[in-house]
Design a protein around this motif. Sequence first.
Motif, mmCIF file in Angstrom:
data_model
loop_
_atom_site.group_PDB
_atom_site.id
_atom_site.type_symbol
_atom_site.label_atom_id
_atom_site.label_comp_id
_atom_site.label_asym_id
_atom_site.label_seq_id
_atom_site.Cartn_x
_atom_site.Cartn_y
_atom_site.Cartn_z
ATOM 1 N N SER A 48 44.542 36.802 57.012
ATOM 2 C CA SER A 48 44.643 36.434 58.413
ATOM 3 C C SER A 48 45.724 35.369 58.580
ATOM 4 O O SER A 48 46.367 34.942 57.610
ATOM 5 N N PHE A 49 45.915 34.906 59.826
ATOM 6 C CA PHE A 49 46.911 33.865 60.083
ATOM 7 C C PHE A 49 46.593 32.593 59.311
ATOM 8 O O PHE A 49 47.489 31.815 58.982
ATOM 9 N N GLN A 50 45.321 32.363 59.004
ATOM 10 C CA GLN A 50 44.934 31.109 58.370
ATOM 11 C C GLN A 50 44.700 31.231 56.869
ATOM 12 O O GLN A 50 44.384 30.235 56.215
ATOM 13 N N THR A 51 44.879 32.414 56.314
ATOM 14 C CA THR A 51 44.721 32.576 54.864
ATOM 15 C C THR A 51 45.621 31.627 54.078
ATOM 16 O O THR A 51 45.186 31.058 53.059
ATOM 17 N N PRO A 52 46.878 31.393 54.505
ATOM 18 C CA PRO A 52 47.736 30.468 53.739
ATOM 19 C C PRO A 52 47.228 29.026 53.687
ATOM 20 O O PRO A 52 47.724 28.238 52.866
ATOM 21 N N LEU A 53 46.250 28.680 54.517
ATOM 22 C CA LEU A 53 45.679 27.334 54.455
ATOM 23 C C LEU A 53 44.803 27.132 53.218
ATOM 24 O O LEU A 53 44.469 25.995 52.870
ATOM 25 N N PHE A 54 44.418 28.231 52.579
ATOM 26 C CA PHE A 54 43.620 28.163 51.352
ATOM 27 C C PHE A 54 44.559 28.298 50.156
ATOM 28 O O PHE A 54 45.390 29.206 50.112
ATOM 29 N N ASP A 55 44.442 27.396 49.193
ATOM 30 C CA ASP A 55 45.342 27.472 48.036
ATOM 31 C C ASP A 55 44.984 28.682 47.174
ATOM 32 O O ASP A 55 43.910 29.287 47.310
ATOM 33 N N GLN A 56 45.896 29.033 46.270
ATOM 34 C CA GLN A 56 45.737 30.265 45.488
ATOM 35 C C GLN A 56 44.504 30.213 44.601
ATOM 36 O O GLN A 56 43.816 31.221 44.419
ATOM 37 N N GLU A 57 44.202 29.039 44.052
ATOM 38 C CA GLU A 57 43.006 28.929 43.205
ATOM 39 C C GLU A 57 41.744 29.242 44.005
ATOM 40 O O GLU A 57 40.839 29.925 43.524
ATOM 41 N N THR A 58 41.691 28.765 45.257
ATOM 42 C CA THR A 58 40.531 29.034 46.121
ATOM 43 C C THR A 58 40.455 30.511 46.467
ATOM 44 O O THR A 58 39.365 31.108 46.462
ATOM 45 N N LEU A 59 41.609 31.127 46.758
ATOM 46 C CA LEU A 59 41.625 32.557 47.083
ATOM 47 C C LEU A 59 41.193 33.388 45.880
ATOM 48 O O LEU A 59 40.436 34.368 46.028
ATOM 49 N N ASP A 60 41.664 33.019 44.695
ATOM 50 C CA ASP A 60 41.266 33.756 43.486
ATOM 51 C C ASP A 60 39.766 33.615 43.240
ATOM 52 O O ASP A 60 39.086 34.588 42.881
ATOM 53 N N ARG A 61 39.243 32.420 43.436
ATOM 54 C CA ARG A 61 37.801 32.193 43.252
ATOM 55 C C ARG A 61 36.999 32.975 44.292
ATOM 56 O O ARG A 61 35.908 33.490 43.994
ATOM 57 N N PHE A 62 37.541 33.085 45.491
ATOM 58 C CA PHE A 62 36.883 33.847 46.557
ATOM 59 C C PHE A 62 36.714 35.307 46.158
ATOM 60 O O PHE A 62 35.644 35.901 46.351
ATOM 61 N N THR A 63 37.752 35.917 45.596
ATOM 62 C CA THR A 63 37.662 37.336 45.220
ATOM 63 C C THR A 63 36.891 37.543 43.917
ATOM 64 O O THR A 63 36.423 38.659 43.651
ATOM 65 N N ARG A 64 36.758 36.483 43.099
ATOM 66 C CA ARG A 64 35.965 36.608 41.866
ATOM 67 C C ARG A 64 34.474 36.417 42.114
ATOM 68 O O ARG A 64 33.638 36.791 41.292
ATOM 69 N N THR A 65 34.122 35.822 43.241
ATOM 70 C CA THR A 65 32.735 35.431 43.515
ATOM 71 C C THR A 65 31.907 36.613 44.010
ATOM 72 O O THR A 65 32.365 37.402 44.836
ATOM 73 N N THR A 66 30.691 36.710 43.510
ATOM 74 C CA THR A 66 29.715 37.652 44.049
ATOM 75 C C THR A 66 28.816 36.887 45.019
ATOM 76 O O THR A 66 28.144 35.928 44.627
ATOM 77 N N PHE A 67 28.835 37.302 46.273
ATOM 78 C CA PHE A 67 28.056 36.647 47.326
ATOM 79 C C PHE A 67 26.763 37.416 47.572
ATOM 80 O O PHE A 67 26.669 38.622 47.298
ATOM 81 N N GLN A 68 25.784 36.716 48.118
ATOM 82 C CA GLN A 68 24.558 37.357 48.594
ATOM 83 C C GLN A 68 24.438 37.100 50.094
ATOM 84 O O GLN A 68 24.733 35.997 50.558
#
Length: 332
Positions: free
Chosen positions: A176-196
């Motif tokens: 989204s327009f605000q995705t660049p506000l999250f650093d790459q480490e946070t984005l990588d952790r976001f896609t590695r995480t299993t949410f409930q």
Amino acid sequence: MSLLVHQIGPACTVQDQGRTGYLDQGLSRSGVADQLAFHEGAALLRQSPDCAALEMAGMGGTFEATQPLTIALTGAPMQASIDGNSVEWNASHPMDVGQLLVIGAARQGNYGYLHVGGGIDTPLFLGSRSAHLTAKVGRAVQAGDRLPTGPHSGSGGMRLCLEDRFAGGTLRVLASFQTPLFDQETLDRFTRTTFQRGARANRMGMQLESEGQGFAAKGQLNILSEVITPGDIQMTGSGSPFILLPECQTTGGYPRIATVLPCDLPRAAQTPAGGQIRFEFVTTNEAVTLHAAYLADLSRLPSRIEPLIRDPHDIPDLLSYQLVGGMISANE
């Protein structure tokens, strides 16, 4: 023609595809939470997907046919019967005058749909029949209501074979327009995480929970309020993601890490409490291709309808049928 409501769950509303064009006036789209299930019902009844249906959040009810009509049941599977005889989900069925349809609790997923031939013919408001409880448009269906239906000539007895999409899974997302506000480490952790999926969920949005620290954006306290659409994933102050659904607010200032593709929103909305979800970023070109394939699949649904073959064990008056005819004695 109409369905008389005898009993009903507390969060059942009439829905169609929602109303568009009013975001600038503070009114979000509303409409069904599971667009795929909605189109499946229209295909089973051979009618337009513009026809309204009853969305049942977690629990159905008891309904009486006041005239002969045809129904279809789609979305989150629920136990259903007509006059005490079990009927198949993802299928269409005829109902005679006075027959009672009983729909129980969801066995998987969250949102089940009761479609009727001709659609539920309630008054239009701003071009839609959808209730939008957050905006005080319409109300939940109550016991004693009559749901008027339009004309229809179908006879039921059809089914759709579908994949299981009511337990969570991987959701494709677009930056989204605000995705660049999250650093790459946070984005990588976001896609590695299993949410409930957490317990906090309704037609506005659904909270996701996970182990470890939350997800924060740089300068998130200075973000101006911007336009929001269903599928946006907001990060609250605690760093917990919320996937926004049809009755979401029209603007907001929480940072949005990504947006769930429309083709995956039905899976998101149907994820039950405790169901697992993961995210996968796709490019804009991939998103366009996936969306085109999704629309093509919706248009092909009528071609996938097949006759519903009844199990003899589910036919209470089996002996009244002529099961074998034209036979003669072998001795003659």
